[in-house]
Design a protein around this motif. Structure first.
Motif, PDB file in Angstrom:
ATOM      1  N   GLN A 106       6.442   2.657 -12.832  1.00  0.00           N
ATOM      2  CA  GLN A 106       7.702   1.754 -12.404  1.00  0.00           C
ATOM      3  C   GLN A 106       7.150   0.770 -11.383  1.00  0.00           C
ATOM      4  OE1 GLN A 106      11.502   2.908 -11.905  1.00  0.00           O
ATOM      5  NE2 GLN A 106      11.578   4.046 -13.923  1.00  0.00           N
ATOM      6  N   LEU A 107       6.515   1.292 -10.143  1.00  0.00           N
ATOM      7  CA  LEU A 107       5.928   0.551  -9.142  1.00  0.00           C
ATOM      8  C   LEU A 107       5.139  -0.720  -9.677  1.00  0.00           C
ATOM      9  CD1 LEU A 107       5.516   3.042  -6.200  1.00  0.00           C
ATOM     10  CD2 LEU A 107       7.265   1.396  -6.394  1.00  0.00           C
TER      11      LEU A 107
ATOM     12  N   GLN B 183       3.201  -5.592  -6.383  1.00  0.00           N
ATOM     13  CA  GLN B 183       1.763  -5.319  -6.533  1.00  0.00           C
ATOM     14  C   GLN B 183       1.331  -4.354  -5.622  1.00  0.00           C
ATOM     15  OE1 GLN B 183       0.848  -9.634  -4.939  1.00  0.00           O
ATOM     16  NE2 GLN B 183       0.203 -10.194  -6.978  1.00  0.00           N
ATOM     17  N   VAL B 184       0.922  -3.444  -5.960  1.00  0.00           N
ATOM     18  CA  VAL B 184       0.764  -2.140  -5.358  1.00  0.00           C
ATOM     19  C   VAL B 184      -0.734  -1.580  -5.461  1.00  0.00           C
ATOM     20  CG1 VAL B 184       1.537  -0.977  -7.194  1.00  0.00           C
ATOM     21  CG2 VAL B 184       1.855  -0.051  -5.112  1.00  0.00           C
ATOM     22  N   GLU B 185      -1.150  -1.171  -4.259  1.00  0.00           N
ATOM     23  CA  GLU B 185      -2.079  -0.265  -4.204  1.00  0.00           C
ATOM     24  C   GLU B 185      -2.042   1.164  -3.870  1.00  0.00           C
ATOM     25  OE1 GLU B 185      -6.120   0.600  -1.408  1.00  0.00           O
ATOM     26  OE2 GLU B 185      -4.646  -1.164  -0.745  1.00  0.00           O
ATOM     27  N   ILE B 186      -2.121   2.051  -4.887  1.00  0.00           N
ATOM     28  CA  ILE B 186      -1.633   3.403  -4.704  1.00  0.00           C
ATOM     29  C   ILE B 186      -2.904   4.278  -4.196  1.00  0.00           C
ATOM     30  CG2 ILE B 186      -0.745   5.623  -5.902  1.00  0.00           C
ATOM     31  CD1 ILE B 186       0.849   3.608  -7.822  1.00  0.00           C
TER      32      ILE B 186
ATOM     33  N   LEU C 107      14.922   4.815  -8.813  1.00  0.00           N
ATOM     34  CA  LEU C 107      13.877   4.471  -7.452  1.00  0.00           C
ATOM     35  C   LEU C 107      13.696   2.809  -7.330  1.00  0.00           C
ATOM     36  CD1 LEU C 107      11.524   7.335  -8.022  1.00  0.00           C
ATOM     37  CD2 LEU C 107      13.224   7.087  -6.223  1.00  0.00           C
ATOM     38  N   PRO C 108      13.675   1.962  -8.160  1.00  0.00           N
ATOM     39  CA  PRO C 108      13.552   0.506  -7.845  1.00  0.00           C
ATOM     40  C   PRO C 108      14.227  -0.049  -6.840  1.00  0.00           C
ATOM     41  CG  PRO C 108      13.335   0.589 -10.184  1.00  0.00           C
ATOM     42  CD  PRO C 108      14.056   1.797  -9.757  1.00  0.00           C
TER      43      PRO C 108
ATOM     44  N   ARG D  97       0.893  -0.933   0.005  1.00  0.00           N
ATOM     45  CA  ARG D  97      -0.063   0.039  -0.014  1.00  0.00           C
ATOM     46  C   ARG D  97       0.920   1.180   0.061  1.00  0.00           C
ATOM     47  NH1 ARG D  97      -3.458   3.130   3.414  1.00  0.00           N
ATOM     48  NH2 ARG D  97      -5.455   3.466   2.496  1.00  0.00           N
ATOM     49  N   VAL D  98       0.895   2.227  -1.139  1.00  0.00           N
ATOM     50  CA  VAL D  98       1.665   3.235  -1.020  1.00  0.00           C
ATOM     51  C   VAL D  98       0.678   4.513  -1.392  1.00  0.00           C
ATOM     52  CG1 VAL D  98       3.415   4.390  -2.949  1.00  0.00           C
ATOM     53  CG2 VAL D  98       3.586   1.599  -2.332  1.00  0.00           C
ATOM     54  N   CYS D  99       1.185   5.198  -0.230  1.00  0.00           N
ATOM     55  CA  CYS D  99       0.216   6.639  -0.232  1.00  0.00           C
ATOM     56  C   CYS D  99       1.020   7.717  -0.896  1.00  0.00           C
ATOM     57  CB  CYS D  99      -0.058   7.101   0.982  1.00  0.00           C
ATOM     58  SG  CYS D  99      -1.106   5.749   2.005  1.00  0.00           S
ATOM     59  N   SER D 100       0.298   8.485  -1.849  1.00  0.00           N
ATOM     60  CA  SER D 100       0.960   9.573  -2.441  1.00  0.00           C
ATOM     61  C   SER D 100       0.359  10.897  -2.050  1.00  0.00           C
ATOM     62  CB  SER D 100       0.997   9.370  -4.001  1.00  0.00           C
ATOM     63  OG  SER D 100      -0.299   9.484  -4.450  1.00  0.00           O
ATOM     64  N   TRP D 101       1.098  12.030  -2.007  1.00  0.00           N
ATOM     65  CA  TRP D 101       0.531  13.226  -1.243  1.00  0.00           C
ATOM     66  C   TRP D 101       1.373  14.430  -2.285  1.00  0.00           C
ATOM     67  CZ3 TRP D 101       2.977  16.688   2.414  1.00  0.00           C
ATOM     68  CH2 TRP D 101       2.156  17.911   2.633  1.00  0.00           C
TER      69      TRP D 101
END
Length: 176
Positions: free
Chosen positions: A34-35, A40-43, A128-129, A13-17
């Motif tokens: 890229q993510l 497996q990501v939930e943005i 970034l990876p 779970r990646v939060c973006s602000w």
């Protein structure tokens, strides 16, 4: 599902602000892309840091509109609002063009702090990876240390309780 994902079987779970909502961040969009290829990501986009009520594994902050002179005080104020999970601040990647002298000014503060973050120039999204993987592993390790500490405290309390019970039993036992 791809076999190439790191952290198999786990959805991050990646939060973006966006700290400067009037400023569109192409770097954040490139990072999201890229993510999605790596994990497996939930943005989850946040309107403010107080929106991060559910746990997140990584926080991406777009600070491309923050002025160089204001950046140190801005970053320090942001650090106080970073979501904590069991007392562990969420590791963060901050996009911004921040000159080396400004970053050096933050060095002592960053070393003395308890928040893991990285300031990344938006032109360096391709680097970034490994940074993301390191932050996610570090975050996992910090939570594992917390779990081990909690288990150790419980075990210690149980041993003290058993010692007390043994002492009570021995007090009531007949003397030879």
């Amino acid at each position: 599902m791809s076999d190439n994902f790191i952290f198999q079987g786990r959805r991050m779970r990646v939060c973006s602000w966006n700290a400067s909502p009037g400023f569109i961040s192409a770097a954040s969009a490139a990072l999201e892309q890229q993510l999605r290829m790596l994990i497996q990501v939930e943005i989850v986009p946040l309107k403010s840091l107080t929106d991060a009520t559910a746990p997140c594994d990584l926080l991406i902050i777009s600070a491309e509109g923050i002025d160089d002179e204001a950046f140190p005080s801005w970053l320090k104020s942001v650090s106080e609002r970073i979501p904590n999970i069991h007392g562990i601040p969420v590791p963060s990647i901050i996009f911004g063009v921040v000159p080396a002298p400004v970053q050096r000014e933050l060095l002592r503060w960053a070393v003395e702090g308890n928040w893991y973050f990285d300031i990344v120039d938006p032109g360096h999204v391709t680097s970034l990876p490994v940074r993301v993987a390191n932050f996610l592993r570090l975050h996992d390790h910090l939570h594992e240390v917390r779990r081990i500490s909690d288990a150790s405290r419980l075990l210690e309390a149980r041993v003290r309780e058993m010692e007390t019970q043994i002492t009570e039993i021995l007090k009531g036992a007949p003397r030879p």
